[in-house]
Design an enzyme around this catalytic site. Structure first.
Site, short mmCIF file in Angstrom:
data_model
loop_
_atom_site.label_atom_id
_atom_site.label_comp_id
_atom_site.label_asym_id
_atom_site.label_seq_id
_atom_site.Cartn_x
_atom_site.Cartn_y
_atom_site.Cartn_z
CE LYS A 112 -78.15 -142.38 -52.21
NZ LYS A 112 -77.13 -143.42 -52.22
C1 LIG Z 1 -77.02 -144.52 -53.08
C2 LIG Z 1 -75.70 -145.17 -53.12
C3 LIG Z 1 -75.20 -145.76 -54.30
C4 LIG Z 1 -76.03 -145.85 -55.57
O1 LIG Z 1 -76.28 -144.60 -56.14
P1 LIG Z 1 -77.49 -144.42 -57.18
O2 LIG Z 1 -77.54 -142.97 -57.48
O3 LIG Z 1 -78.71 -144.90 -56.47
O4 LIG Z 1 -77.18 -145.26 -58.37
C5 LIG Z 1 -73.92 -146.27 -54.27
N1 LIG Z 1 -73.17 -146.23 -53.16
C6 LIG Z 1 -73.60 -145.69 -52.01
C7 LIG Z 1 -72.73 -145.70 -50.81
C8 LIG Z 1 -74.88 -145.13 -51.96
O5 LIG Z 1 -75.32 -144.59 -50.81
#
Ligand SMILES: *Cc1c(COP(=O)(O)O)cnc(C)c1O
Length: 462
Positions: A112
Protein backbone atom coordinates in the site's frame (compact mmCIF):
# COMPACT_ATOMS: atom_id res chain seq x y z
CA UNK A 1 -6.85 13.29 -19.81
CA UNK A 2 -10.43 13.20 -18.52
CA UNK A 3 -11.97 10.81 -16.00
CA UNK A 4 -15.45 9.29 -16.18
CA UNK A 5 -17.55 7.41 -13.63
CA UNK A 6 -18.27 3.67 -13.90
CA UNK A 7 -21.96 4.53 -13.38
CA UNK A 8 -22.06 7.15 -16.09
CA UNK A 9 -23.95 9.85 -14.13
CA UNK A 10 -21.23 11.94 -12.47
CA UNK A 11 -19.37 14.96 -13.84
CA UNK A 12 -16.32 14.31 -16.02
CA UNK A 13 -13.21 15.38 -14.05
CA UNK A 14 -9.53 16.18 -14.51
CA UNK A 15 -6.84 14.03 -12.89
CA UNK A 16 -6.50 16.45 -10.00
CA UNK A 17 -10.25 16.58 -9.38
CA UNK A 18 -10.66 12.81 -9.61
CA UNK A 19 -7.76 12.33 -7.21
CA UNK A 20 -9.07 14.78 -4.62
CA UNK A 21 -12.63 13.45 -4.92
CA UNK A 22 -12.16 9.69 -4.62
CA UNK A 23 -15.70 8.33 -5.02
CA UNK A 24 -17.82 9.78 -7.84
CA UNK A 25 -21.04 11.57 -6.86
CA UNK A 26 -23.18 8.92 -8.55
CA UNK A 27 -21.59 6.30 -6.27
CA UNK A 28 -19.31 5.07 -9.06
CA UNK A 29 -15.54 4.94 -9.44
CA UNK A 30 -13.47 7.12 -11.73
CA UNK A 31 -11.63 5.59 -14.69
CA UNK A 32 -9.72 7.33 -17.50
CA UNK A 33 -11.83 8.18 -20.54
CA UNK A 34 -9.25 6.39 -22.69
CA UNK A 35 -6.35 4.15 -21.68
CA UNK A 36 -3.06 5.35 -23.19
CA UNK A 37 -0.81 2.72 -24.75
CA UNK A 38 2.95 2.26 -25.03
CA UNK A 39 4.30 0.65 -28.19
CA UNK A 40 6.84 -2.15 -28.12
CA UNK A 41 9.83 0.18 -28.48
CA UNK A 42 8.65 2.38 -25.62
CA UNK A 43 8.25 -0.64 -23.36
CA UNK A 44 11.66 -2.02 -24.39
CA UNK A 45 13.17 1.38 -23.55
CA UNK A 46 12.12 0.93 -19.91
CA UNK A 47 14.77 -1.78 -19.47
CA UNK A 48 17.35 -0.83 -16.87
CA UNK A 49 15.64 2.40 -15.78
CA UNK A 50 15.26 3.28 -12.11
CA UNK A 51 11.91 2.66 -10.43
CA UNK A 52 11.34 6.42 -10.30
CA UNK A 53 12.02 6.97 -14.01
CA UNK A 54 9.80 4.02 -14.91
CA UNK A 55 7.08 5.54 -12.72
CA UNK A 56 7.40 8.89 -14.48
CA UNK A 57 7.05 7.36 -17.96
CA UNK A 58 4.11 5.09 -17.08
CA UNK A 59 2.08 7.66 -15.15
CA UNK A 60 2.85 10.84 -17.12
CA UNK A 61 0.09 10.39 -19.77
CA UNK A 62 -2.56 10.14 -17.02
CA UNK A 63 -1.63 13.34 -15.20
CA UNK A 64 -2.65 15.80 -17.94
CA UNK A 65 -1.59 19.32 -17.07
CA UNK A 66 -2.06 18.89 -13.32
CA UNK A 67 1.72 19.02 -12.82
CA UNK A 68 4.68 20.01 -14.97
CA UNK A 69 7.24 17.31 -15.77
CA UNK A 70 9.67 18.80 -13.25
CA UNK A 71 7.02 18.94 -10.51
CA UNK A 72 5.91 15.40 -11.20
CA UNK A 73 9.46 14.03 -11.12
CA UNK A 74 9.99 15.79 -7.80
CA UNK A 75 6.77 14.28 -6.38
CA UNK A 76 7.87 10.78 -7.44
CA UNK A 77 11.36 11.23 -6.00
CA UNK A 78 9.94 12.28 -2.62
CA UNK A 79 7.38 9.46 -2.60
CA UNK A 80 9.93 6.65 -2.87
CA UNK A 81 12.86 8.22 -1.00
CA UNK A 82 11.76 6.61 2.30
CA UNK A 83 11.85 3.04 0.99
CA UNK A 84 14.32 0.64 2.57
CA UNK A 85 15.60 -0.82 -0.73
CA UNK A 86 17.19 1.08 -3.66
CA UNK A 87 15.39 -1.11 -6.22
CA UNK A 88 12.08 -0.16 -4.48
CA UNK A 89 10.45 -3.37 -5.81
CA UNK A 90 13.15 -6.08 -5.98
CA UNK A 91 12.48 -9.67 -7.05
CA UNK A 92 13.65 -12.96 -5.61
CA UNK A 93 13.41 -16.31 -7.35
CA UNK A 94 11.35 -19.14 -5.85
CA UNK A 95 11.65 -21.71 -8.62
CA UNK A 96 12.89 -22.05 -12.20
CA UNK A 97 10.14 -19.83 -13.62
CA UNK A 98 8.57 -18.39 -10.49
CA UNK A 99 9.51 -15.02 -9.03
CA UNK A 100 8.41 -13.10 -5.97
CA UNK A 101 8.03 -9.32 -6.38
CA UNK A 102 8.80 -7.80 -2.97
CA UNK A 103 6.47 -4.84 -2.50
CA UNK A 104 7.06 -4.46 1.23
CA UNK A 105 10.11 -2.20 1.50
CA UNK A 106 8.10 0.98 2.13
CA UNK A 107 7.66 2.69 5.52
CA UNK A 108 4.74 0.50 6.71
CA UNK A 109 5.98 -2.77 5.20
CA UNK A 110 3.09 -3.42 2.79
CA UNK A 111 2.53 -2.70 -0.90
CA UNK A 112 0.00 0.00 0.00
CA UNK A 113 2.98 2.33 0.55
CA UNK A 114 3.64 2.43 -3.22
CA UNK A 115 0.36 4.22 -3.82
CA UNK A 116 -0.08 6.00 -0.53
CA UNK A 117 3.34 7.65 -0.40
CA UNK A 118 2.74 8.96 -3.91
CA UNK A 119 -0.78 10.17 -3.11
CA UNK A 120 0.52 11.98 0.00
CA UNK A 121 2.95 13.96 -2.15
CA UNK A 122 0.32 14.57 -4.88
CA UNK A 123 -2.22 15.88 -2.36
CA UNK A 124 0.36 18.07 -0.65
CA UNK A 125 1.46 19.65 -3.94
CA UNK A 126 -2.10 20.20 -5.23
CA UNK A 127 -3.51 21.57 -1.95
CA UNK A 128 -0.56 23.89 -1.38
CA UNK A 129 -1.15 25.39 -4.80
CA UNK A 130 -4.92 25.80 -4.22
CA UNK A 131 -4.52 27.01 -0.64
CA UNK A 132 -7.27 24.58 0.40
CA UNK A 133 -7.73 21.96 3.12
CA UNK A 134 -9.34 18.51 3.04
CA UNK A 135 -10.51 15.82 5.43
CA UNK A 136 -9.33 12.39 4.44
CA UNK A 137 -11.47 9.50 5.60
CA UNK A 138 -10.50 5.92 4.87
CA UNK A 139 -11.51 2.41 5.85
CA UNK A 140 -8.88 -0.22 6.37
CA UNK A 141 -8.49 -3.92 6.96
CA UNK A 142 -5.10 -2.95 8.37
CA UNK A 143 -2.54 -2.01 5.76
CA UNK A 144 -4.24 0.89 3.96
CA UNK A 145 -4.76 2.73 7.23
CA UNK A 146 -1.19 2.46 8.40
CA UNK A 147 0.07 3.46 4.96
CA UNK A 148 -2.31 6.45 4.82
CA UNK A 149 -1.38 7.67 8.29
CA UNK A 150 2.31 7.35 7.50
CA UNK A 151 1.86 9.26 4.23
CA UNK A 152 -0.31 12.11 5.57
CA UNK A 153 0.86 12.60 9.17
CA UNK A 154 2.05 16.12 9.86
CA UNK A 155 0.94 17.57 6.47
CA UNK A 156 -0.65 20.99 7.09
CA UNK A 157 -3.56 20.85 4.64
CA UNK A 158 -5.15 17.55 5.73
CA UNK A 159 -6.78 15.78 8.65
CA UNK A 160 -6.78 12.02 8.29
CA UNK A 161 -9.37 9.73 9.92
CA UNK A 162 -8.90 5.98 9.58
CA UNK A 163 -11.68 3.50 10.44
CA UNK A 164 -10.45 0.01 11.26
CA UNK A 165 -12.37 -3.03 12.59
CA UNK A 166 -11.75 -3.15 16.35
CA UNK A 167 -9.77 -6.23 17.34
CA UNK A 168 -9.47 -7.54 13.78
CA UNK A 169 -6.13 -6.10 12.68
CA UNK A 170 -2.71 -7.40 13.66
CA UNK A 171 -0.86 -5.74 16.53
CA UNK A 172 1.78 -4.33 14.19
CA UNK A 173 -0.92 -2.89 11.93
CA UNK A 174 -2.75 -1.37 14.91
CA UNK A 175 0.39 0.12 16.40
CA UNK A 176 1.39 1.66 13.07
CA UNK A 177 -1.97 3.50 13.14
CA UNK A 178 -2.15 4.41 16.82
CA UNK A 179 1.42 5.43 17.66
CA UNK A 180 2.05 8.46 15.39
CA UNK A 181 1.87 11.55 17.64
CA UNK A 182 0.92 14.10 14.94
CA UNK A 183 -2.31 15.95 15.82
CA UNK A 184 -3.83 15.60 12.31
CA UNK A 185 -3.94 11.79 12.63
CA UNK A 186 -7.08 10.10 14.04
CA UNK A 187 -7.29 6.31 14.40
CA UNK A 188 -10.87 5.09 14.95
CA UNK A 189 -11.49 1.51 16.15
CA UNK A 190 -14.98 0.66 14.83
CA UNK A 191 -17.18 -2.11 16.23
CA UNK A 192 -17.56 -4.41 13.20
CA UNK A 193 -15.83 -5.88 10.15
CA UNK A 194 -13.88 -4.18 7.39
CA UNK A 195 -16.97 -4.23 5.16
CA UNK A 196 -18.80 -2.17 7.85
CA UNK A 197 -15.96 0.38 7.91
CA UNK A 198 -15.97 0.58 4.13
CA UNK A 199 -19.76 0.95 4.04
CA UNK A 200 -19.68 3.86 6.54
CA UNK A 201 -17.02 5.64 4.49
CA UNK A 202 -19.20 5.22 1.39
CA UNK A 203 -22.18 6.57 3.38
CA UNK A 204 -20.18 9.67 4.30
CA UNK A 205 -19.39 10.26 0.64
CA UNK A 206 -23.05 9.88 -0.26
CA UNK A 207 -24.08 12.37 2.46
CA UNK A 208 -23.38 15.43 0.31
CA UNK A 209 -24.02 17.87 3.16
CA UNK A 210 -21.33 16.26 5.25
CA UNK A 211 -19.10 15.59 2.26
CA UNK A 212 -19.05 19.22 1.16
CA UNK A 213 -19.05 20.59 4.73
CA UNK A 214 -15.82 18.88 5.75
CA UNK A 215 -14.31 18.76 2.21
CA UNK A 216 -14.13 14.99 2.24
CA UNK A 217 -11.40 13.28 0.24
CA UNK A 218 -10.92 9.56 -0.16
CA UNK A 219 -7.71 7.58 -0.33
CA UNK A 220 -9.12 4.05 -0.38
CA UNK A 221 -8.16 1.92 -3.35
CA UNK A 222 -11.21 3.33 -5.13
CA UNK A 223 -9.05 6.44 -5.66
CA UNK A 224 -7.82 6.31 -9.25
CA UNK A 225 -4.40 7.75 -8.33
CA UNK A 226 -3.76 4.69 -6.17
CA UNK A 227 -4.54 2.26 -8.96
CA UNK A 228 -2.29 4.26 -11.26
CA UNK A 229 0.68 4.13 -8.87
CA UNK A 230 0.39 0.34 -8.81
CA UNK A 231 0.52 -0.02 -12.59
CA UNK A 232 4.20 0.94 -12.45
CA UNK A 233 5.56 -2.20 -10.79
CA UNK A 234 3.89 -4.49 -13.33
CA UNK A 235 5.95 -2.82 -16.06
CA UNK A 236 9.09 -2.58 -13.92
CA UNK A 237 9.12 -6.29 -13.02
CA UNK A 238 7.95 -7.65 -16.39
CA UNK A 239 10.58 -5.66 -18.27
CA UNK A 240 13.25 -6.99 -15.90
CA UNK A 241 12.25 -10.52 -16.96
CA UNK A 242 12.28 -9.88 -20.69
CA UNK A 243 9.06 -8.07 -21.66
CA UNK A 244 8.04 -6.95 -24.23
CA UNK A 245 9.79 -9.81 -26.07
CA UNK A 246 8.40 -12.34 -23.67
CA UNK A 247 4.99 -12.82 -22.10
CA UNK A 248 4.76 -12.72 -18.30
CA UNK A 249 1.99 -13.84 -15.92
CA UNK A 250 1.13 -12.39 -12.52
CA UNK A 251 -0.57 -13.81 -9.45
CA UNK A 252 -1.99 -11.24 -7.04
CA UNK A 253 -3.29 -11.79 -3.49
CA UNK A 254 -6.62 -10.05 -3.84
CA UNK A 255 -9.15 -8.40 -1.57
CA UNK A 256 -10.50 -5.10 -2.84
CA UNK A 257 -9.30 -5.79 -6.41
CA UNK A 258 -7.19 -2.60 -6.59
CA UNK A 259 -3.84 -4.27 -7.06
CA UNK A 260 -4.90 -6.76 -9.71
CA UNK A 261 -6.94 -4.11 -11.50
CA UNK A 262 -3.69 -2.16 -11.90
CA UNK A 263 -2.37 -5.27 -13.67
CA UNK A 264 -5.36 -5.15 -16.01
CA UNK A 265 -4.54 -1.51 -16.83
CA UNK A 266 -0.89 -2.48 -17.51
CA UNK A 267 -2.12 -5.10 -19.95
CA UNK A 268 -4.43 -2.62 -21.69
CA UNK A 269 -1.47 -0.22 -21.95
CA UNK A 270 0.38 -2.81 -24.01
CA UNK A 271 2.37 -4.88 -21.51
CA UNK A 272 2.31 -8.49 -22.81
CA UNK A 273 0.70 -10.12 -19.78
CA UNK A 274 -0.34 -13.71 -20.41
CA UNK A 275 -2.54 -14.44 -17.38
CA UNK A 276 -3.64 -12.35 -14.40
CA UNK A 277 -4.40 -14.75 -11.57
CA UNK A 278 -6.67 -13.67 -8.71
CA UNK A 279 -5.69 -15.39 -5.45
CA UNK A 280 -8.21 -15.27 -2.59
CA UNK A 281 -8.18 -16.69 0.93
CA UNK A 282 -11.22 -18.51 2.35
CA UNK A 283 -13.23 -15.33 1.69
CA UNK A 284 -13.34 -16.33 -1.95
CA UNK A 285 -16.27 -14.42 -3.41
CA UNK A 286 -14.14 -13.28 -6.36
CA UNK A 287 -13.03 -16.82 -7.16
CA UNK A 288 -16.61 -18.04 -6.97
CA UNK A 289 -17.80 -15.17 -9.15
CA UNK A 290 -15.15 -15.83 -11.79
CA UNK A 291 -16.14 -19.50 -11.79
CA UNK A 292 -19.94 -19.25 -11.67
CA UNK A 293 -20.89 -15.65 -12.48
CA UNK A 294 -22.68 -15.33 -9.13
CA UNK A 295 -21.61 -12.45 -6.87
CA UNK A 296 -23.33 -12.95 -3.51
CA UNK A 297 -21.62 -11.81 -0.29
CA UNK A 298 -22.28 -14.25 2.55
CA UNK A 299 -20.37 -12.85 5.52
CA UNK A 300 -16.67 -12.47 6.24
CA UNK A 301 -14.80 -15.25 8.04
CA UNK A 302 -11.71 -13.82 9.77
CA UNK A 303 -8.48 -15.39 8.49
CA UNK A 304 -4.72 -15.24 9.05
CA UNK A 305 -4.49 -13.04 5.93
CA UNK A 306 -6.78 -10.28 7.30
CA UNK A 307 -6.06 -7.68 4.60
CA UNK A 308 -8.03 -9.91 2.23
CA UNK A 309 -11.00 -10.56 4.54
CA UNK A 310 -13.41 -8.81 2.21
CA UNK A 311 -16.72 -9.70 0.60
CA UNK A 312 -17.57 -6.44 -1.09
CA UNK A 313 -14.63 -5.90 -3.39
CA UNK A 314 -14.87 -2.24 -4.42
CA UNK A 315 -12.60 -2.15 -7.44
CA UNK A 316 -14.30 -5.15 -9.02
CA UNK A 317 -16.79 -2.53 -10.19
CA UNK A 318 -14.10 -1.17 -12.50
CA UNK A 319 -13.49 -4.60 -14.01
CA UNK A 320 -17.25 -5.02 -14.49
CA UNK A 321 -17.42 -1.64 -16.21
CA UNK A 322 -15.00 -2.84 -18.90
CA UNK A 323 -16.47 -6.35 -19.06
CA UNK A 324 -19.85 -4.72 -19.80
CA UNK A 325 -18.37 -2.63 -22.62
CA UNK A 326 -18.25 0.59 -20.54
CA UNK A 327 -21.99 0.52 -19.96
CA UNK A 328 -22.52 2.71 -16.87
CA UNK A 329 -26.25 1.95 -16.68
CA UNK A 330 -25.58 -1.80 -16.55
CA UNK A 331 -23.00 -1.34 -13.76
CA UNK A 332 -25.41 0.89 -11.87
CA UNK A 333 -28.05 -1.81 -12.01
CA UNK A 334 -25.66 -4.50 -10.75
CA UNK A 335 -24.68 -2.29 -7.81
CA UNK A 336 -28.36 -1.75 -6.96
CA UNK A 337 -28.86 -5.52 -7.01
CA UNK A 338 -25.81 -5.90 -4.75
CA UNK A 339 -27.60 -3.81 -2.10
CA UNK A 340 -30.34 -6.45 -2.17
CA UNK A 341 -28.07 -9.46 -1.80
CA UNK A 342 -26.04 -9.91 -4.97
CA UNK A 343 -26.07 -10.17 -8.75
CA UNK A 344 -25.39 -12.52 -11.64
CA UNK A 345 -22.82 -11.44 -14.22
CA UNK A 346 -24.18 -11.72 -17.78
CA UNK A 347 -22.78 -14.51 -19.99
CA UNK A 348 -20.96 -12.04 -22.25
CA UNK A 349 -19.37 -10.15 -19.38
CA UNK A 350 -18.37 -13.34 -17.58
CA UNK A 351 -16.66 -14.56 -20.72
CA UNK A 352 -14.82 -11.24 -21.03
CA UNK A 353 -13.62 -11.56 -17.42
CA UNK A 354 -12.54 -15.18 -17.88
CA UNK A 355 -10.51 -14.24 -20.95
CA UNK A 356 -8.44 -11.93 -18.74
CA UNK A 357 -8.38 -13.48 -15.31
CA UNK A 358 -7.80 -16.88 -13.75
CA UNK A 359 -8.59 -17.41 -10.09
CA UNK A 360 -8.08 -19.71 -7.13
CA UNK A 361 -8.58 -19.84 -3.37
CA UNK A 362 -6.51 -20.97 -0.42
CA UNK A 363 -7.76 -22.35 2.91
CA UNK A 364 -6.24 -21.47 6.28
CA UNK A 365 -4.44 -24.82 6.48
CA UNK A 366 -3.08 -24.42 2.94
CA UNK A 367 -1.85 -20.91 3.78
CA UNK A 368 0.12 -22.17 6.77
CA UNK A 369 1.41 -25.19 4.86
CA UNK A 370 2.66 -22.92 2.07
CA UNK A 371 4.55 -20.69 4.53
CA UNK A 372 6.13 -23.84 6.06
CA UNK A 373 6.97 -25.36 2.68
CA UNK A 374 8.45 -22.19 1.17
CA UNK A 375 10.66 -21.67 4.21
CA UNK A 376 11.87 -25.26 3.99
CA UNK A 377 12.51 -25.30 0.23
CA UNK A 378 13.70 -21.73 -0.45
CA UNK A 379 14.60 -20.19 2.93
CA UNK A 380 12.07 -17.38 2.29
CA UNK A 381 9.86 -16.27 5.15
CA UNK A 382 6.61 -14.97 3.70
CA UNK A 383 3.53 -13.23 5.04
CA UNK A 384 0.22 -15.12 4.87
CA UNK A 385 -1.17 -12.96 2.03
CA UNK A 386 1.85 -13.77 -0.08
CA UNK A 387 1.51 -17.45 0.81
CA UNK A 388 -2.10 -17.47 -0.44
CA UNK A 389 -0.83 -16.15 -3.75
CA UNK A 390 2.09 -18.57 -3.98
CA UNK A 391 -0.25 -21.53 -3.46
CA UNK A 392 -2.60 -20.32 -6.21
CA UNK A 393 0.30 -19.37 -8.51
CA UNK A 394 1.68 -22.89 -8.26
CA UNK A 395 -1.63 -24.20 -9.58
CA UNK A 396 -1.53 -21.87 -12.60
CA UNK A 397 2.15 -21.81 -13.52
CA UNK A 398 3.25 -22.89 -17.03
CA UNK A 399 6.82 -23.92 -17.85
CA UNK A 400 7.20 -21.50 -20.76
CA UNK A 401 5.83 -18.30 -19.14
CA UNK A 402 7.52 -16.73 -16.09
CA UNK A 403 5.14 -16.22 -13.18
CA UNK A 404 5.58 -13.18 -10.96
CA UNK A 405 3.77 -13.48 -7.63
CA UNK A 406 3.22 -10.24 -5.76
CA UNK A 407 4.55 -10.31 -2.21
CA UNK A 408 2.35 -7.73 -0.57
CA UNK A 409 3.57 -7.50 3.02
CA UNK A 410 6.70 -8.08 5.09
CA UNK A 411 6.49 -11.26 7.21
CA UNK A 412 7.12 -9.21 10.37
CA UNK A 413 3.77 -7.52 9.87
CA UNK A 414 2.08 -10.86 10.64
CA UNK A 415 4.53 -12.49 13.07
CA UNK A 416 2.07 -14.86 14.78
CA UNK A 417 1.10 -16.69 11.58
CA UNK A 418 4.70 -16.87 10.38
CA UNK A 419 6.01 -18.14 13.72
CA UNK A 420 3.26 -20.77 13.92
CA UNK A 421 4.15 -22.10 10.47
CA UNK A 422 7.94 -22.00 10.66
CA UNK A 423 9.00 -21.71 14.30
CA UNK A 424 10.84 -18.53 13.34
CA UNK A 425 9.84 -15.11 14.67
CA UNK A 426 10.30 -12.61 11.81
CA UNK A 427 12.06 -9.45 13.04
CA UNK A 428 10.92 -5.94 12.18
CA UNK A 429 13.48 -3.96 10.17
CA UNK A 430 15.75 -1.92 12.44
CA UNK A 431 14.08 1.39 11.51
CA UNK A 432 10.89 0.40 13.35
CA UNK A 433 12.26 -1.94 16.00
CA UNK A 434 10.80 0.18 18.87
CA UNK A 435 7.20 -0.04 17.58
CA UNK A 436 6.08 -2.18 20.52
CA UNK A 437 7.31 0.41 23.03
CA UNK A 438 5.62 3.52 21.58
CA UNK A 439 2.41 4.76 23.28
CA UNK A 440 -0.94 4.36 21.51
CA UNK A 441 -3.76 6.85 20.80
CA UNK A 442 -7.10 5.52 19.51
CA UNK A 443 -10.85 6.29 19.75
CA UNK A 444 -13.29 3.36 20.03
CA UNK A 445 -16.61 4.01 18.30
CA UNK A 446 -19.76 2.11 17.27
CA UNK A 447 -20.69 1.20 13.70
CA UNK A 448 -22.86 4.33 13.52
CA UNK A 449 -22.79 6.94 10.76
CA UNK A 450 -24.15 9.85 12.84
CA UNK A 451 -21.64 9.27 15.63
CA UNK A 452 -18.77 9.07 13.18
CA UNK A 453 -19.81 12.22 11.35
CA UNK A 454 -20.17 14.28 14.51
CA UNK A 455 -16.81 13.10 15.82
CA UNK A 456 -15.13 14.14 12.58
CA UNK A 457 -16.83 17.55 12.52
CA UNK A 458 -15.71 18.17 16.12
CA UNK A 459 -12.15 17.10 15.63
CA UNK A 460 -11.50 19.17 12.51
CA UNK A 461 -12.67 22.34 14.26
CA UNK A 462 -9.91 22.08 16.84
C1 LIG B 1 -4.51 -4.70 0.73
C2 LIG B 1 -3.75 -5.95 0.73
C3 LIG B 1 -4.04 -6.98 -0.18
C4 LIG B 1 -5.20 -6.91 -1.15
O1 LIG B 1 -5.03 -5.91 -2.12
P1 LIG B 1 -6.30 -5.35 -2.93
O2 LIG B 1 -5.78 -4.24 -3.76
O3 LIG B 1 -7.27 -4.88 -1.89
O4 LIG B 1 -6.86 -6.48 -3.72
C5 LIG B 1 -3.22 -8.10 -0.17
N1 LIG B 1 -2.20 -8.21 0.69
C6 LIG B 1 -1.90 -7.26 1.59
C7 LIG B 1 -0.76 -7.47 2.52
C8 LIG B 1 -2.66 -6.09 1.63
O5 LIG B 1 -2.35 -5.14 2.52
Amino acid sequence: MKYISTRGQAPVLSFEEAMLTGLARDGGLYVPETIPTLDKAEIAALAGLSYEETAFRIMRPYIGDTFTDAEFRDIIAKAYAGFGHTARAPMVQLDSNHFLLELFHGPTLAFKDFAMQLIGQLFQAALKRNGSRVTIVGATSGDTGSAAIEAFKGLDAVDVFILFPNGRVSEVQRRQMTTPAEANVHALAVEGHFDDCQARVKDMFNDFDFRDGVKLAGVNSINWARVLAQVVYYFYSAVALGAPDRKISFTVPTGNFGDIFAGYIAKRMGLPIDRLVIATNQNDILHRCLTTGEYRPDGVIPSISPSMDIQVSSNFERALFYAYGQDGAAVSQLMDELKNGGFTVSQGALQALQELFDSGNCSEAETSATITDMFATTGELMCPHTAVAVKVANEHRKTDVPMITLSTAHPAKFPAAVKAATGVHPDLPARMADLYERSERVTEIGNDLAALESLIRERIQN
